[in-house]
Design a protein around this motif. Structure first.
Motif, PDB file in Angstrom:
ATOM      1  N   ILE A   1      11.211  -5.930   6.342  1.00  0.00           N
ATOM      2  CA  ILE A   1      11.173  -5.512   4.956  1.00  0.00           C
ATOM      3  C   ILE A   1       9.799  -6.749   5.256  1.00  0.00           C
ATOM      4  CG2 ILE A   1      10.546  -5.302   2.650  1.00  0.00           C
ATOM      5  CD1 ILE A   1      13.448  -3.848   2.669  1.00  0.00           C
ATOM      6  N   ILE A   2      10.255  -7.970   4.718  1.00  0.00           N
ATOM      7  CA  ILE A   2       9.653  -9.242   4.823  1.00  0.00           C
ATOM      8  C   ILE A   2       8.212  -8.576   6.223  1.00  0.00           C
ATOM      9  CG2 ILE A   2       8.977 -11.570   4.687  1.00  0.00           C
ATOM     10  CD1 ILE A   2      11.734 -11.967   3.695  1.00  0.00           C
ATOM     11  N   ASP A   3       8.398  -8.889   7.318  1.00  0.00           N
ATOM     12  CA  ASP A   3       8.047  -8.982   8.472  1.00  0.00           C
ATOM     13  C   ASP A   3       6.382  -7.954   8.575  1.00  0.00           C
ATOM     14  OD1 ASP A   3       7.184  -9.811  10.991  1.00  0.00           O
ATOM     15  OD2 ASP A   3       8.255  -7.736  12.023  1.00  0.00           O
TER      16      ASP A   3
ATOM     17  N   ASP B   1       3.879  -9.395   5.763  1.00  0.00           N
ATOM     18  CA  ASP B   1       2.693 -10.215   6.152  1.00  0.00           C
ATOM     19  C   ASP B   1       2.291  -9.918   7.095  1.00  0.00           C
ATOM     20  OD1 ASP B   1       2.098 -13.067   6.137  1.00  0.00           O
ATOM     21  OD2 ASP B   1       2.662 -12.590   8.011  1.00  0.00           O
ATOM     22  N   ALA B   2       1.974  -8.684   7.542  1.00  0.00           N
ATOM     23  CA  ALA B   2       1.671  -8.132   9.012  1.00  0.00           C
ATOM     24  C   ALA B   2       0.772  -7.246   8.521  1.00  0.00           C
ATOM     25  CB  ALA B   2       2.868  -7.595   9.987  1.00  0.00           C
ATOM     26  N   MET B   3       1.098  -6.046   7.300  1.00  0.00           N
ATOM     27  CA  MET B   3      -0.156  -6.254   6.770  1.00  0.00           C
ATOM     28  C   MET B   3      -1.462  -6.254   5.508  1.00  0.00           C
ATOM     29  SD  MET B   3       1.830  -2.598   4.734  1.00  0.00           S
ATOM     30  CE  MET B   3       3.225  -3.575   4.578  1.00  0.00           C
ATOM     31  N   THR B   4      -0.984  -7.747   5.606  1.00  0.00           N
ATOM     32  CA  THR B   4      -1.406  -9.030   5.046  1.00  0.00           C
ATOM     33  C   THR B   4      -2.419  -9.188   6.005  1.00  0.00           C
ATOM     34  OG1 THR B   4       0.879  -9.917   3.742  1.00  0.00           O
ATOM     35  CG2 THR B   4      -0.779  -8.407   2.417  1.00  0.00           C
ATOM     36  N   THR B   5      -2.036 -10.023   6.778  1.00  0.00           N
ATOM     37  CA  THR B   5      -2.393 -11.026   7.807  1.00  0.00           C
ATOM     38  C   THR B   5      -3.519 -10.693   7.636  1.00  0.00           C
ATOM     39  OG1 THR B   5      -0.529 -11.185   9.213  1.00  0.00           O
ATOM     40  CG2 THR B   5      -2.218 -11.558   9.957  1.00  0.00           C
TER      41      THR B   5
ATOM     42  N   ILE C   1       2.528  -3.843  -1.708  1.00  0.00           N
ATOM     43  CA  ILE C   1       3.910  -2.897  -1.633  1.00  0.00           C
ATOM     44  C   ILE C   1       3.643  -1.332  -2.074  1.00  0.00           C
ATOM     45  CG2 ILE C   1       4.075  -5.020  -2.925  1.00  0.00           C
ATOM     46  CD1 ILE C   1       3.210  -4.376  -5.276  1.00  0.00           C
ATOM     47  N   THR C   2       2.049  -0.477  -1.554  1.00  0.00           N
ATOM     48  CA  THR C   2       2.377   0.543  -1.693  1.00  0.00           C
ATOM     49  C   THR C   2       2.780   1.231  -0.507  1.00  0.00           C
ATOM     50  OG1 THR C   2       0.468   0.618  -3.687  1.00  0.00           O
ATOM     51  CG2 THR C   2       0.752   2.779  -1.950  1.00  0.00           C
ATOM     52  N   GLU C   3       2.590   0.313   0.616  1.00  0.00           N
ATOM     53  CA  GLU C   3       2.622   1.360   2.255  1.00  0.00           C
ATOM     54  C   GLU C   3       4.149   0.931   2.135  1.00  0.00           C
ATOM     55  OE1 GLU C   3       2.160   2.921   5.311  1.00  0.00           O
ATOM     56  OE2 GLU C   3       1.104   2.571   3.209  1.00  0.00           O
TER      57      GLU C   3
ATOM     58  N   GLN D   1      11.605   3.869   6.896  1.00  0.00           N
ATOM     59  CA  GLN D   1      10.711   2.475   7.893  1.00  0.00           C
ATOM     60  C   GLN D   1      11.845   1.362   7.461  1.00  0.00           C
ATOM     61  OE1 GLN D   1       6.588   1.184   8.701  1.00  0.00           O
ATOM     62  NE2 GLN D   1       8.249  -0.934   9.397  1.00  0.00           N
ATOM     63  N   PHE D   2      12.088   1.620   6.256  1.00  0.00           N
ATOM     64  CA  PHE D   2      12.307   0.058   5.514  1.00  0.00           C
ATOM     65  C   PHE D   2      13.669   0.597   4.933  1.00  0.00           C
ATOM     66  CE2 PHE D   2       7.628  -0.784   5.238  1.00  0.00           C
ATOM     67  CZ  PHE D   2       7.708  -1.415   6.477  1.00  0.00           C
ATOM     68  N   ASP D   3      14.604  -0.163   4.369  1.00  0.00           N
ATOM     69  CA  ASP D   3      15.885   0.598   3.681  1.00  0.00           C
ATOM     70  C   ASP D   3      15.530   0.074   2.171  1.00  0.00           C
ATOM     71  OD1 ASP D   3      17.720  -0.724   1.886  1.00  0.00           O
ATOM     72  OD2 ASP D   3      19.848  -1.327   3.786  1.00  0.00           O
ATOM     73  N   PRO D   4      15.650   1.601   1.946  1.00  0.00           N
ATOM     74  CA  PRO D   4      15.353   1.379  -0.043  1.00  0.00           C
ATOM     75  C   PRO D   4      15.620   0.190  -1.297  1.00  0.00           C
ATOM     76  CG  PRO D   4      17.274   3.876   0.143  1.00  0.00           C
ATOM     77  CD  PRO D   4      16.765   2.647   1.883  1.00  0.00           C
TER      78      PRO D   4
END
Length: 603
Positions: free
Chosen positions: A542-544, A547-551, A565-567, A575-578
């Protein structure tokens, strides 16, 4: 609104008092024809001298020649005639100076009325004789100047006290400094004019005005020369910005003001990244052009606000931002940094980021700061911390990461991570940011201290396998083809092999290998599903991804935190653990989105 109300009340009270005092002591006409002729001559002379003021250093300081006429009128003709001269000259000036707000004309008229009445009555009560300029009355002339001077200082001082929100003592000190000599000069000139009016009124007045106008032109030329010399001493010859010495002097004076008020001030220290590499690759002449170009970018951005920008030395620049807190300052500097990244300058493609960039440190003033040197030093420390995070970065002083007593293993892993710095600066900076998020987010997670340590170390080193990816692939600007993408995906396996070489880091291996697994089983390298992927690797994913989206990338649009965060929400459960993505979204909203709101209030 409260400030405007106080200012309006004060101006109204002074104006009413001045008008009432004029009605009680003055008149709207002269008595005889000869008085009318001389009166018009005095009014004309006053208007000429208001226009041709004698300019003195420092900037904004003028010798008030119209006051010399008012004082001479008091001594020779008395209060009534002086007030009539004031009234008609103010009336003409009201229609001539239309760009000046009407209330300023009335306030100025009222102030002069009170000054004239105060000076006139003091002159009479101390034995002054109207109509005669004599050396025996020198004491009365001097005493008449005291209320004339004090009324001006008090009335104008209170106005600036309300307007600038500074301490009253600071305002009065600023007004009195250098004005005593001006008022003594005005008194002497009024006595000279008084002698001339006694002997030959019209010729004497014409002679006095002629000399005053000539002096105005002479002093204006001298002042221009003074300004030229002063600017050369305060301006950096290369960039045209203010220099180190001037900036430090202004900052010192600003700190003295702040100690008497509740205003905010932030300081930014900026350093162009890899400037030496640019000089080595393009030559020092091009380097000088880059410094000038960068200075112009800063000056243009700061000109919209009351910000002072200066070249501090070499490739370092400073910006003083009054009435701006550290979050607002960081927002301004970051937006400016992105604009600089997106502005091309010849030769910057040789730099690690392929664009012009800088590292910046932010420091907000507080009462514990002793002087300008200490203040600048703190901003400088913050700037160097930003450089350590991979450059092209902004850091607020005091927000350094607390790594929960893992200094030794972190330093060992950072030595490996530094290899990425030479090959792929984006991955290096991405790893540092993911590490930062992991440190902060771990404090909000219900996990053990040991698990926090593993998460943080895993975040720092999670992309170490990209060392094995060929440079032309990892730095490719266009879209990767299928073969190149398969090569990049192998970085998790190569990373696992690198970290596995040291047995004391075995607990980090799952995070390095599995941080690209997806909750729905469509990730890589093994296609693990839901809780088949270890908990800490699911959190790191999730963290990775966030940051990739906001790089930031030069010349490309970057997703905002809100868009990212909308994504995350859209991909929750796929893709992510809810469970953990919900917690991470709350963390970002409370710690970063709220800061964005605070930052956007004044910038």
């Amino acid at each position: 609104m409260e400030f405007m109300a106080k200012k309006n009340i004060y101006v109204t009270c002074v104006s009413i008092l001045g008008i009432v005092m004029f009605l009680l002591h003055g008149d709207f006409s002269f008595v005889s024809l000869s008085e009318w002729v001389l009166g018009f001559a005095l009014i004309g002379a006053t208007l000429i001298l208001i226009h041709f003021q004698i300019q003195l250093p420092p900037e904004g300081n003028f010798l008030s020649m119209d006051s010399a006429i008012y004082l001479a009128c008091i001594f020779v003709f008395g209060i009534k005639v002086t007030l009539v001269v004031l009234f008609f000259s103010s009336l003409v000036n009201f229609f001539y100076e239309r760009e000046t707000k009407w209330w300023k004309h009335i306030f100025n008229f009222s102030t002069y009325t009170l000054m004239i009445i105060g000076g006139g009555y003091t002159f009479i009560l101390t034995g002054g004789s109207i109509g005669v300029i004599h050396q025996e009355l020198l004491f009365s002339y001097l005493l008449a100047m005291v209320p004339y001077f004090l009324v001006n200082v008090i009335l104008i001082g209170f106005f600036f006290w309300i307007a600038k929100k500074q301490s009253l003592l600071t305002v009065f000190k600023g007004m009195i400094a250098g004005t005593v000599e001006t008022y003594i000069s005005t008194l002497l000139l009024s006595l000279v004019l008084g002698f001339l009016l006694q002997s030959s009124p019209f010729f004497g007045l014409a002679l006095f005005v002629g000399i005053a106008v000539l002096l105005s032109f002479i002093f204006r030329q001298h002042f221009k020369l003074y300004q030229t010399v002063r600017n050369k001493a305060n301006i950096d010859h290369l960039t045209g910005l203010k220099n180190h010495g001037y900036f430090k002097e202004v900052l010192t004076n600003k700190l003295l003001e702040l100690k008497q008020s509740q205003a905010t001030l932030s300081l930014a220290m900026l350093d162009i990244d890899d400037f030496k590499k640019y000089n080595d690759g393009n030559g020092h002449l091009k380097g000088d052009h880059l410094l000038t170009f960068f200075g112009q970018l800063l000056e243009k951005a700061c000109s919209k606000y009351e910000y002072t920008v200066a070249r501090f030395g070499g490739e370092e620049f400073v910006i003083m931002m009054p009435n701006t807190n550290q979050y607002e300052a960081a927002s301004f500097i970051d937006h400016l940094r992105k604009d600089v990244n997106d502005t091309y300058f010849e030769g910057v493609e040789l730099l690690p980021y392929g664009c012009l960039s800088y590292s910046a440190g932010i420091m907000e003033w507080n009462k514990e700061i002793l002087n300008a040197s200490e203040y600048i030093s703190h901003a400088d420390q913050a700037m160097y911390y930003a450089k350590k995070q991979g450059k092209n970065n902004t850091h607020i002083y005091g927000n350094e990461i607390d790594s929960i007593s893992i200094d030794k293993p972190m330093k060992e892993l950072e030595q490996q991570l530094n290899i990425l710095l030479a090959k792929d600066i984006y991955t290096y900076r991405h790893s540092k940011r993911v590490f930062k998020y992991a440190v902060e987010f771990s404090k909000h997670l219900d996990i053990t201290d040991h698990e926090k340590k593993v998460l943080i170390l895993g975040a720092l080193i999670h992309d170490i396998g990209k060392i094995e990816v060929p440079r032309d692939v990892i730095n490719k600007k266009g879209k990767l083809n299928a073969d190149e993408w398969e090569l990049v995906k192998k970085h998790v396996t190569w990373g696992k092999d690198i970290v596995s070489l040291n047995k004391k880091y075995q607990e980090i291996v799952p995070l390095v290998e599995l941080h690209h697994e997806r909750y729905d089983g469509k990730g890589y390298p093994h296609g693990l599903k839901e809780e088949e992927t270890p908990k800490l690797a699911r959190i790191l994913c999730i963290i990775d991804s966030f940051d990739a989206m906001t790089t930031e990338r030069p010349y490309q649009k970057t997703k905002s935190y809100r868009e990212a965060i909308t994504e995350l929400s859209v991909c929750s459960g796929t893709q992510f653990d809810p469970f953990y993505v919900e917690g991470f979204i709350d963390f970002i909203e409370n710690n970063y989105i709220e800061d964005e709101k605070k930052e956007s209030t004044t910038i």
